[in-house]
Enzyme design. Structure first.
Site, PDB file in Angstrom:
ATOM      1  N   CYS A 214       0.845  -1.191   0.000  1.00 39.52           N
ATOM      2  CA  CYS A 214       0.000   0.000   0.000  1.00 39.52           C
ATOM      3  C   CYS A 214       0.886   1.249   0.000  1.00 39.52           C
ATOM      4  O   CYS A 214       1.979   1.258   0.543  1.00 39.52           O
ATOM      5  CB  CYS A 214      -0.913   0.002   1.227  1.00 39.52           C
ATOM      6  SG  CYS A 214      -2.076   1.400   1.254  1.00 39.52           S
TER       7      CYS A 214
ATOM      8  N   HIS B 271      -2.074  -4.000   5.012  1.00 34.80           N
ATOM      9  CA  HIS B 271      -1.916  -3.616   6.426  1.00 34.80           C
ATOM     10  C   HIS B 271      -3.278  -3.395   7.060  1.00 34.80           C
ATOM     11  O   HIS B 271      -4.215  -2.932   6.400  1.00 34.80           O
ATOM     12  CB  HIS B 271      -1.047  -2.356   6.556  1.00 34.80           C
ATOM     13  CG  HIS B 271      -1.656  -1.116   5.944  1.00 34.80           C
ATOM     14  ND1 HIS B 271      -2.242  -0.126   6.702  1.00 34.80           N
ATOM     15  CD2 HIS B 271      -1.786  -0.723   4.653  1.00 34.80           C
ATOM     16  CE1 HIS B 271      -2.683   0.832   5.899  1.00 34.80           C
ATOM     17  NE2 HIS B 271      -2.427   0.487   4.651  1.00 34.80           N
TER      18      HIS B 271
ATOM     19  N   CYS C  52      -6.033  -0.033   6.923  1.00 37.10           N
ATOM     20  CA  CYS C  52      -5.881   0.550   5.579  1.00 37.10           C
ATOM     21  C   CYS C  52      -7.088   1.447   5.258  1.00 37.10           C
ATOM     22  O   CYS C  52      -8.232   0.983   5.255  1.00 37.10           O
ATOM     23  CB  CYS C  52      -5.754  -0.556   4.534  1.00 37.10           C
ATOM     24  SG  CYS C  52      -5.464   0.095   2.865  1.00 37.10           S
TER      25      CYS C  52
HETATM   26 CO    CO Z   1      -3.460   1.212   3.044  1.00 39.22          CO
END
Ligand code: CO
Length: 222
Positions: free
Chosen positions: A42, A98, A101
């Site tokens: 991400c 994660h 998020c």
């Molecule tokens: Co994220």
């Protein structure tokens, strides 16, 4: 004086510190890179690939986007994957999501943020696919955490099903696709156990990854 001068000064200090540890570091690295790992993660500023797995420059090839999404029509992500697998010959592709998020949260709640909603529709598709796994969870933060996990597994599945990875497996190249999730609260990565290393991963690994993982009661979510 540029407002970015502090960053440039920090860069000078960093480069000097690295050079003092290994005078040839930059010279060696400028000649070639041979990372063993491709990281698909991400864009979240709290999840920097190199730092959290303790790797130096040159050791991990990185692609990041919002909510670590792998779409079969995304030329950017596919190009990174193809270059990493065919040219750099990485041995491991790590899809790392994660907890906490924001992209996953937006997909879960249907929040309207703008253009990015179209990107996050891919995460909403994961939600739709796994309604039976998400809907029975009655605590919102746990729903969010579970969707973060399922999104990682589904995006890793997309990596596995790409022509790039399928072709690599067909020609006998050693390549394993992993699904990991990082916790903002304790800085630790947990393995969601996809670990796909061949075409039969769908039978051997995928269902286990979806069903085998259970949310431990006291796992630190964020
Ligand atoms: Co994220």
């Amino acid at each position: 004086m540029s407002k970015l001068n502090p960053l440039l000064n920090q860069n000078l200090a960093w480069a000097e510190a690295v050079r003092q540890q290994d005078a040839q570091f930059f010279k060696k690295l400028s000649k070639q890179q041979s990372p063993k790992y491709l990281w698909i993660g991400c864009s979240d500023s709290r999840v920097p690939a190199n730092q959290i797995v303790g790797l130096a420059p040159g050791e991990i090839f990185v692609h990041r986007n919002i909510a670590n999404v792998v779409v079969h029509a995304d030329l950017n992500c596919l190009s990174v994957l193809q270059f990493a697998v065919d040219v750099l010959k990485v041995e491991h592709v790590i899809v790392c999501g994660h907890y906490g998020c924001g992209g996953v949260q937006a997909a879960l709640t249907g929040a309207r943020l703008g253009l990015v909603d179209n990107w996050l529709r891919h995460v909403a598709d994961v939600l739709d696919k796994h309604r039976a796994r998400i809907d029975p969870i009655d605590i919102d933060s746990l729903k969010h955490a579970r969707l973060c996990e399922l999104n990682v597994i589904e995006q890793a599945l997309n990596v596995c099903q790409s022509t790039i990875v399928q072709d690599a497996w067909d020609r006998g190249q050693e390549l394993t696709v992993h699904s990991w999730i990082y916790s903002l609260l304790d800085g630790r990565i947990r393995d969601l156990n996809l670990n796909a290393d061949g075409r039969d991963f769908l039978r051997r690994n995928y269902e286990d990854a979806l069903d085998g993982f259970r949310l431990p009661e006291r796992l630190p979510y964020a």
